[in-house]
Design an enzyme around this catalytic site. Structure first.
Site, PDB file in Angstrom:
ATOM      1  N   LYS A   1       0.853  -1.195   0.000  1.00 61.78           N
ATOM      2  CA  LYS A   1       0.000   0.000   0.000  1.00 61.78           C
ATOM      3  C   LYS A   1       0.883   1.238   0.000  1.00 61.78           C
ATOM      4  O   LYS A   1       1.742   1.404   0.881  1.00 61.78           O
ATOM      5  CB  LYS A   1      -0.852   0.010   1.265  1.00 61.78           C
TER       6      LYS A   1
HETATM    7  C1  E4P Z   1      -8.563   0.881   3.189  1.00 57.66           C
HETATM    8  O1  E4P Z   1      -7.698   0.289   2.618  1.00 57.66           O
HETATM    9  C2  E4P Z   1      -8.432   1.473   4.518  1.00 57.66           C
HETATM   10  O2  E4P Z   1      -7.752   0.547   5.324  1.00 57.66           O
HETATM   11  C3  E4P Z   1      -9.751   1.716   5.178  1.00 57.66           C
HETATM   12  O3  E4P Z   1     -10.814   1.311   4.337  1.00 57.66           O
HETATM   13  C4  E4P Z   1      -9.921   3.076   5.763  1.00 57.66           C
HETATM   14  O4  E4P Z   1     -11.178   3.123   6.378  1.00 57.66           O
HETATM   15  P1  E4P Z   1     -11.583   4.273   7.438  1.00 57.66           P
HETATM   16  O5  E4P Z   1     -11.815   5.523   6.676  1.00 57.66           O
HETATM   17  O6  E4P Z   1     -12.845   3.740   8.060  1.00 57.66           O
HETATM   18  O7  E4P Z   1     -10.438   4.369   8.394  1.00 57.66           O
END
Ligand code: E4P
Length: 215
Positions: A83
């Site tokens: 990521k």
């Molecule tokens: C995605 O890859 C993220 O880990 C996640 O969906 C972020 O979600 P949030 O906005 O609820 O923290």
């Protein structure tokens, strides 16, 4: 549509896995921090449970450091996806990593223009955060529609992961639009299964069954 689970919690991953629902896992530093254990240990464990893609996020801020960190993370298992945040340095890192065949998930995407650049850089996945857009009164799902259209106009292979999912309707809308993947917290997976009429129906059938004479 593929369903990923958005968590670093081993118990949740195991439970979702038993339901036969999980095509992959996404983590981020916030989710890993909740587990209060070393990141590499958690990621190794997740990769032993799930054979699909498991996203692990870099924390470096320059492209060369990101690439270095990505190479280390990629050693954990074959299904690790790196990521990378959607910043200039991140786009540079994505290009370098795609040349090394290291899969990337470009994260913290909040606009179609950012998603276009992620695809051009060679991202395997892009993660638009719809819940966080909804939080600031901007319709998150609209960017999924726009990104889907842009990617199909130019046959980009980058897969769209609908991220920052907060409720079952986000998942349904993602599927209606034709997103490739939704990454869903365990609590929302449970909400997707439940319907009050299903519970009432079971109750009624069980009660009626008792009224059936045995002979
Ligand atoms: C995605 O890859 C993220 O880990 C996640 O969906 C972020 O979600 P949030 O906005 O609820 O923290």
């Amino acid at each position: 549509m593929k369903i990923f689970i958005d968590t670093a919690n081993i118990e949740e991953i195991k439970q979702a896995q038993q339901l036969g629902l999980i095509d992959g896992v996404t983590t981020n530093p916030t989710l890993i921090a909740k587990e209060k254990r070393p990141a590499y240990e958690i990621l190794e464990q997740i990769c032993k449970i799930v054979s699909g893609p498991v996203s692990a996020e870099v924390i470096s801020q320059t492209s060369l450091e990101m690439v270095k960190e990505a190479r280390e993370l990629a050693k954990i298992a074959n299904n690790i996806v790196i990521k990378i945040p959607l910043i200039k340095e991140g786009l540079k890192a994505v290009q370098l990593l795609s040349k090394e065949n290291i899969k990337t998930n470009v994260t913290l995407c909040f606009s179609p223009s950012q998603a276009l650049l992620a695809a051009k850089a060679g991202a395997t996945y892009v993660s638009p955060f719809i819940g966080r857009l909804d939080d600031i009164s901007q319709e998150g799902m609209q960017i999924i529609k726009d990104i889907k259209k842009i990617y199909s106009n130019y046959q980009f292979k980058t897969e769209i992961i609908v991220a920052s999912v907060r409720n079952p309707m986000h998942v349904v809308e993602a599927a209606l639009i034709g997103a490739d993947i939704a990454t869903v917290p365990f609590s929302v997976i449970e909400q997707l299964i439940k319907h009050p009429l299903t519970d009432i129906g079971i109750q009624r059938f069980l009660e009626d069954y008792k009224k059936i004479p045995s002979q």
